[in-house]
Design a protein around this motif. Structure first.
Motif, short mmCIF file in Angstrom:
data_model
loop_
_atom_site.label_atom_id
_atom_site.label_comp_id
_atom_site.label_asym_id
_atom_site.label_seq_id
_atom_site.Cartn_x
_atom_site.Cartn_y
_atom_site.Cartn_z
N HIS A 186 0.63 -1.23 -0.11
CA HIS A 186 -0.03 0.41 -0.09
C HIS A 186 0.53 1.25 0.33
CE1 HIS A 186 -3.78 -2.58 0.90
NE2 HIS A 186 -2.77 -3.23 1.80
N VAL A 187 1.87 1.32 -0.99
CA VAL A 187 2.54 3.09 -1.19
C VAL A 187 2.42 4.05 -2.28
CG1 VAL A 187 4.54 1.24 -0.73
CG2 VAL A 187 3.76 1.49 -2.76
N ASP A 188 0.60 3.56 -2.30
CA ASP A 188 0.15 4.50 -3.19
C ASP A 188 0.17 5.90 -2.70
OD1 ASP A 188 -0.55 2.08 -4.93
OD2 ASP A 188 -2.55 2.12 -4.73
N GLY A 189 0.37 6.67 -3.57
CA GLY A 189 0.19 8.05 -2.71
C GLY A 189 1.37 8.29 -1.97
N CYS A 190 2.66 7.85 -1.72
CA CYS A 190 3.80 7.92 -0.94
C CYS A 190 3.90 8.86 -1.46
CB CYS A 190 4.25 6.73 -0.03
SG CYS A 190 3.49 5.32 0.91
N ILE A 191 4.62 10.10 -0.65
CA ILE A 191 5.93 10.60 -1.21
C ILE A 191 7.34 10.34 -0.80
CG2 ILE A 191 6.22 12.94 -0.50
CD1 ILE A 191 4.46 14.12 -0.07
N LEU A 192 7.80 10.57 -1.61
CA LEU A 192 9.52 10.61 -1.73
C LEU A 192 9.61 11.72 -1.77
CD1 LEU A 192 11.12 7.36 -3.04
CD2 LEU A 192 12.25 9.53 -3.53
N ARG B 127 10.37 9.60 20.34
CA ARG B 127 11.95 8.25 20.54
C ARG B 127 11.06 6.81 20.35
NH1 ARG B 127 15.73 10.83 22.29
NH2 ARG B 127 15.86 8.68 23.69
N LEU B 128 11.07 6.67 19.13
CA LEU B 128 10.35 4.90 19.13
C LEU B 128 11.71 5.04 17.83
CD1 LEU B 128 6.33 5.69 18.07
CD2 LEU B 128 7.58 4.68 20.42
N THR B 129 11.45 3.94 17.45
CA THR B 129 12.06 3.29 16.71
C THR B 129 11.69 3.72 15.51
OG1 THR B 129 11.53 0.90 16.64
CG2 THR B 129 13.46 1.27 18.22
N PRO B 130 12.38 3.46 14.01
CA PRO B 130 12.35 3.72 13.20
C PRO B 130 11.30 2.90 12.43
CG PRO B 130 14.17 3.99 12.71
CD PRO B 130 13.58 3.62 13.84
N VAL B 131 10.83 1.34 13.07
CA VAL B 131 10.13 0.15 12.98
C VAL B 131 8.33 0.82 13.44
CG1 VAL B 131 9.62 -2.16 13.03
CG2 VAL B 131 11.71 -1.20 12.28
N GLU B 132 8.88 1.14 14.75
CA GLU B 132 7.84 1.33 15.03
C GLU B 132 6.64 2.94 15.02
OE1 GLU B 132 9.54 -0.06 19.28
OE2 GLU B 132 10.14 1.88 19.87
N PHE B 133 8.44 3.14 14.40
CA PHE B 133 7.34 4.40 14.10
C PHE B 133 6.82 4.60 12.83
CE2 PHE B 133 7.21 8.93 11.77
CZ PHE B 133 6.60 9.42 12.33
N GLU B 134 6.86 3.82 12.05
CA GLU B 134 6.57 3.38 10.20
C GLU B 134 5.13 2.71 10.66
OE1 GLU B 134 7.45 0.99 5.73
OE2 GLU B 134 8.61 1.53 8.25
N THR B 135 4.94 1.86 11.78
CA THR B 135 4.15 1.09 12.03
C THR B 135 2.99 1.84 12.50
OG1 THR B 135 5.43 -1.29 12.65
CG2 THR B 135 2.99 -1.13 13.79
N VAL B 136 3.03 2.75 13.46
CA VAL B 136 1.62 3.77 14.14
C VAL B 136 1.24 4.42 12.90
CG1 VAL B 136 2.03 5.80 15.28
CG2 VAL B 136 3.31 3.61 16.46
N MET B 137 2.45 5.54 12.26
CA MET B 137 1.89 5.72 10.51
C MET B 137 1.35 5.47 9.86
SD MET B 137 2.94 9.04 12.44
CE MET B 137 2.74 10.11 10.90
N THR B 138 1.26 3.86 10.18
CA THR B 138 1.42 3.67 8.49
C THR B 138 -0.56 3.20 9.15
OG1 THR B 138 3.32 2.44 8.21
CG2 THR B 138 0.73 1.31 6.88
N THR B 139 -1.19 2.60 9.69
CA THR B 139 -1.89 2.69 9.61
C THR B 139 -3.43 3.74 9.91
OG1 THR B 139 -1.58 0.83 11.36
CG2 THR B 139 -3.77 1.93 11.89
N PRO B 140 -2.72 4.20 10.01
CA PRO B 140 -3.73 5.92 9.79
C PRO B 140 -3.28 6.55 8.84
CG PRO B 140 -2.65 6.04 11.98
CD PRO B 140 -1.99 5.16 11.80
N ALA B 141 -3.08 6.11 8.21
CA ALA B 141 -2.40 6.39 6.31
C ALA B 141 -3.58 6.14 5.89
CB ALA B 141 -1.54 6.26 6.04
N LEU B 142 -3.71 4.24 6.11
CA LEU B 142 -3.82 3.51 5.69
C LEU B 142 -6.16 3.79 5.79
CD1 LEU B 142 -2.33 0.08 6.00
CD2 LEU B 142 -2.73 1.29 3.48
N GLN B 143 -6.02 3.76 7.21
CA GLN B 143 -7.29 3.88 7.10
C GLN B 143 -8.24 5.48 6.92
OE1 GLN B 143 -7.69 4.97 12.17
NE2 GLN B 143 -7.23 2.55 12.33
N ALA B 144 -7.17 6.41 6.77
CA ALA B 144 -7.73 7.39 5.89
C ALA B 144 -7.64 7.36 4.09
CB ALA B 144 -6.40 8.84 5.79
#
Length: 342
Positions: free
Chosen positions: A234-240, A324-341
């Motif tokens: 689900h990388v559709d619309g992601c900004i690089l 104070r999150l690891t990159p994996v934890e931060f991506e997990t937290v941010m991915t769920t709201p993005a997918l819901q949106a």
């Protein structure tokens, strides 16, 4: 629990069963001696194995095996005592600092006799300490030091802030200042100190540029993008976002973005912040992997780099910019709201 039958009684019953007369069954012999028929069959099978008439593990071999297992268990208990006593021993040489560890090991199944013998402690003072334990503050300090020591032993390149993050993740709550004080008292410093010095300007060139590296290849950037997309969904619309390097403005890279339905973003001219994050990452990679020792082959270095990135940087190194999150934890937290949106 019923008491076991004496060994002499077992041997007598087996002899009678072996020398039983015609028409007499094993079940009848078992009934005459007041034992269960299945038990008598087991005794007879064990006797055949001990006599060598049937293959199997004899009683003597079983006893030796039990003794070996007992010794192995004792060695494992001694190793566990030494491992968990490291943090306590590094804090102080006073015996009373060790007593909480003796109690914890006893709860976990390590006998007090074994722990006291390994640590060379007398048991009577320990039992007296049980009636009047140390203060809660001292015990809490030991727990914190233990957690910090474990984190420092696993990753000696971590500073006190990252050690505090690891300790808090293990359940030992403390402030960064408390972690700094404990690390200072025990001299648990990062293997890489910060270098203090003023920036120096580059000197005049001593040779002409004979290589003419006037353009970078887009293959590396496209491959990195494809690998990143392959590990996610689900990388559709992601900004690089990138700087204005030629590889990011190439037609191959643009087509790769379109193929993955991603949106490209390029910083303005002279924006040093576009490279700051990656420069910081490469600096950490240089200090934590490349400069640690000499590398015999490229493959060996590649394995070390991949292991450090996946094990330490992605999953253990917490960052202040990420809350104070690891990159994996931060991506997990941010991915769920993005997918819901979406």
């Amino acid at each position: 629990m019923p008491k076991p039958y004496p060994e002499e009684f077992r041997q007598d019953v087996v002899r009678v069963a072996r020398n039983r007369g015609p028409g007499v069954t094993v079940e009848q012999v078992a009934t005459d001696f007041g034992v269960h028929p299945m038990t008598l069959w087991k005794w007879m099978r064990r006797a055949d194995i001990d006599d060598g008439s049937k293959p199997g593990v004899s009683s003597q071999e079983s006893a030796e095996l039990r003794e070996v297992r007992r010794r192995i268990k004792l060695l494992e208990q001694e190793n566990e005592v030494l491992r968990r006593a490291a943090a306590y021993l590094s804090r102080a040489h006073l015996p009373k600092r060790i007593y909480p560890l003796v109690k914890e090991l006893a709860v976990d199944g390590v006998p007090v006799t074994v722990t006291c013998r390994v640590l060379k402690l007398a048991r009577q003072p320990y039992y007296r300490w049980l009636d009047k334990p140390v203060a809660d503050a001292v015990l809490e300090e030991s727990y914190r030091a233990n957690a910090l020591f474990d984190a420092h032993r696993d990753d000696p390149e971590f500073g006190y802030r990252f050690l505090a993050d690891e300790a808090r993740g293990a359940g030992a709550r403390m402030a960064d200042r408390t972690a700094w004080r404990i690390c200072r008292d025990n001299r648990w410093w990062s293997a890489f100190g910060k270098k203090c010095g003023r920036g120096k300007k580059a000197g005049p060139p001593v040779h002409d540029d004979l290589v003419s590296r006037n353009r970078m290849k887009s293959r590396l950037a496209v491959t990195a993008l494809d690998n990143a997309v392959a590990r996610r969904e689900h990388v559709d619309g992601c900004i690089l976002h990138s700087d204005r390097g030629s590889q990011f403005r190439s037609r191959k890279f643009v087509r790769a973005l379109d193929r993955h339905r991603m949106v490209g973003s390029i910083g303005r001219v002279g924006a040093a912040g576009d490279n700051a994050a990656m420069e910081s990452f490469f600096s950490l990679l240089q200090k934590n992997v490349l400069d640690r020792r000499s590398w015999a082959t490229r493959e060996e270095l590649r394995i070390a780099i991949v292991s450090w990135i996946e094990r330490t940087y992605h999953r253990r190194r917490r960052q202040a910019a990420l809350g104070r999150l690891t990159p994996v934890e931060f991506e997990t937290v941010m991915t769920t709201p993005a997918l819901q949106a979406a």
